[in-house]
Design a protein around this motif. Structure first.
Motif, PDB file in Angstrom:
ATOM      1  N   LEU A   1       0.842  -1.197   0.000  1.00  0.00           N
ATOM      2  CA  LEU A   1       0.000   0.000   0.000  1.00  0.00           C
ATOM      3  C   LEU A   1       0.877   1.246   0.000  1.00  0.00           C
ATOM      4  N   GLU A   2       0.461   2.216  -0.766  1.00  0.00           N
ATOM      5  CA  GLU A   2       1.241   3.453  -0.883  1.00  0.00           C
ATOM      6  C   GLU A   2       0.792   4.465   0.165  1.00  0.00           C
ATOM      7  N   ARG A   3       1.740   5.005   0.922  1.00  0.00           N
ATOM      8  CA  ARG A   3       1.411   6.041   1.905  1.00  0.00           C
ATOM      9  C   ARG A   3       1.312   7.391   1.198  1.00  0.00           C
ATOM     10  N   HIS A   4       0.189   8.073   1.394  1.00  0.00           N
ATOM     11  CA  HIS A   4       0.003   9.375   0.759  1.00  0.00           C
ATOM     12  C   HIS A   4       0.809  10.441   1.507  1.00  0.00           C
ATOM     13  N   THR A   5       1.458  11.266   0.757  1.00  0.00           N
ATOM     14  CA  THR A   5       2.288  12.327   1.344  1.00  0.00           C
ATOM     15  C   THR A   5       1.665  13.704   1.178  1.00  0.00           C
TER      16      THR A   5
END
Length: 333
Positions: A59-63
């Motif tokens: 899962l990609e962590r939103h920045t």
């Protein structure tokens, strides 16, 4: 002789089912304790086939607020197959045999009971064959999942074309690129299993093979040790079940005590080996395709009678099944 009435034939057949089941249950069976048994509506056809679905990635962590979702294509892993084997037996009774047998019911009941014994033996034998032939470099028919309409590309080996139990000289690769083994020849001594053997296998399963198909960390804790009956069983018992450390004069606590839920001695094992693993793992299955079907009927051509039994089942090694068990000793594959 006019022959048996239809209601008599049906009554005999029903009784034969009861006595067949008695034959099966005469002795404790081990395979349901080792394999996850699947039956009913989930088991159909001549065999089964399943394709592994892999994660598309972490899962990609939103920045940043409002950041778009990154869409990816699904990834497939291995395809596994299993064949459902048919087992049967039949007997013919001449008209004279029926006429001359005073206690026909007793004879049929005894026959059905022997069929139950044979069913139990057949299931135990094919299930244990997974372990006994699991290190065979050329494979074995028990691993060939080909059935009508489907061909198992790995033939008589596991789905990745490697034996179930493999040594460091014959590692298997995951879809993530990692290489693994699950058998250590030196982790066994006939009738003299040592704490060091148990430690080697425990570390291999929990700290080396605790990775999924994409090499991510998973929990892979064993709960069962499997041996042949006799001296191997007793020596393992001394190592893992005693309250105090085996061979110690200092009353040291045995760290293995309580680590394993099950210690099974299986009469059908033939390899000089011990096995450590997870009982009834999802990846280690035994499919019961068809319950015993018993027939007892008149054979018009001879005016005699025939009796038969037919049953279908087979083991199913799903993707990741090699992680479920490790082996000490055994065939050098």
């Amino acid at each position: 002789m006019a022959g048996l009435r239809g209601d008599q034939v049906e009554a005999y057949r029903k009784d034969m089912y009861k006595f067949e089941r008695e034959g099966v249950m005469e002795e404790e069976v081990m395979y349901p304790k080792i394999f996850k048994v699947v039956s009913g509506a989930k088991v159909t056809g001549a065999g089964t086939k399943d394709t592994q679905q892999l994660s598309a990635g972490p899962l990609e962590r939103h920045t940043a607020e409002g950041q778009n979702i990154t869409f990816k294509s699904p990834k497939q892993g291995w395809t596994t197959y299993a064949k459902y084997h048919t087992y049967s037996d039949g007997l013919t009774f001449s008209p004279e045999a029926i006429e001359d047998t005073v206690k026909l019911k007793n004879m049929l009941d005894d026959l059905a009971k022997t069929w139950g014994v044979e069913e139990r033996v057949a299931k135990e034998t094919i299930a244990a064959r997974i372990f006994n032939e699991g290190g065979n470099l050329t494979g074995d028919w028990v691993f060939d999942g080909s059935f009508t309409g489907e061909t198992d590309g790995s033939g008589e080996l596991m789905y990745d074309s490697i034996p179930l139990f493999n040594l460091t000289s014959n590692t298997r690769s995951t879809k993530g690129g990692g290489t693994y083994y699950n058998s250590v020849a030196a982790a066994y001594a006939a009738g003299a299993i040592l704490p060091s053997h148990i430690l080697t296998l425990y570390n291999l399963m929990t700290a080396t093979n605790n990775r999924d198909e994409q090499d991510r960390v998973i929990r892979n804790k064993p709960d069962t040790i499997l041996t042949k009956p006799g001296s191997d069983e007793i020596s393992v018992w001394e190592v893992v079940m005693s309250q105090l450390k085996a061979g110690s004069q200092l009353n040291d606590k045995n760290v293995w005590n309580g680590k394993f839920k099950n210690l099974y001695a299986w009469d059908y094992l033939t390899e000089a080996a011990i096995y450590m693993g997870k009982a009834q793992a999802e990846s280690f299955q035994f499919h019961e395709r068809m319950a015993p079907q018993i027939r007892f009927f008149r054979h018009e051509e001879t005016a005699g009678y025939k009796a038969s039994i037919r049953v279908r089942f087979g083991p199913y090694m799903k993707f990741g099944s090699w992680r479920a068990w490790v082996r000490g000793g055994g065939t050098s594959a």
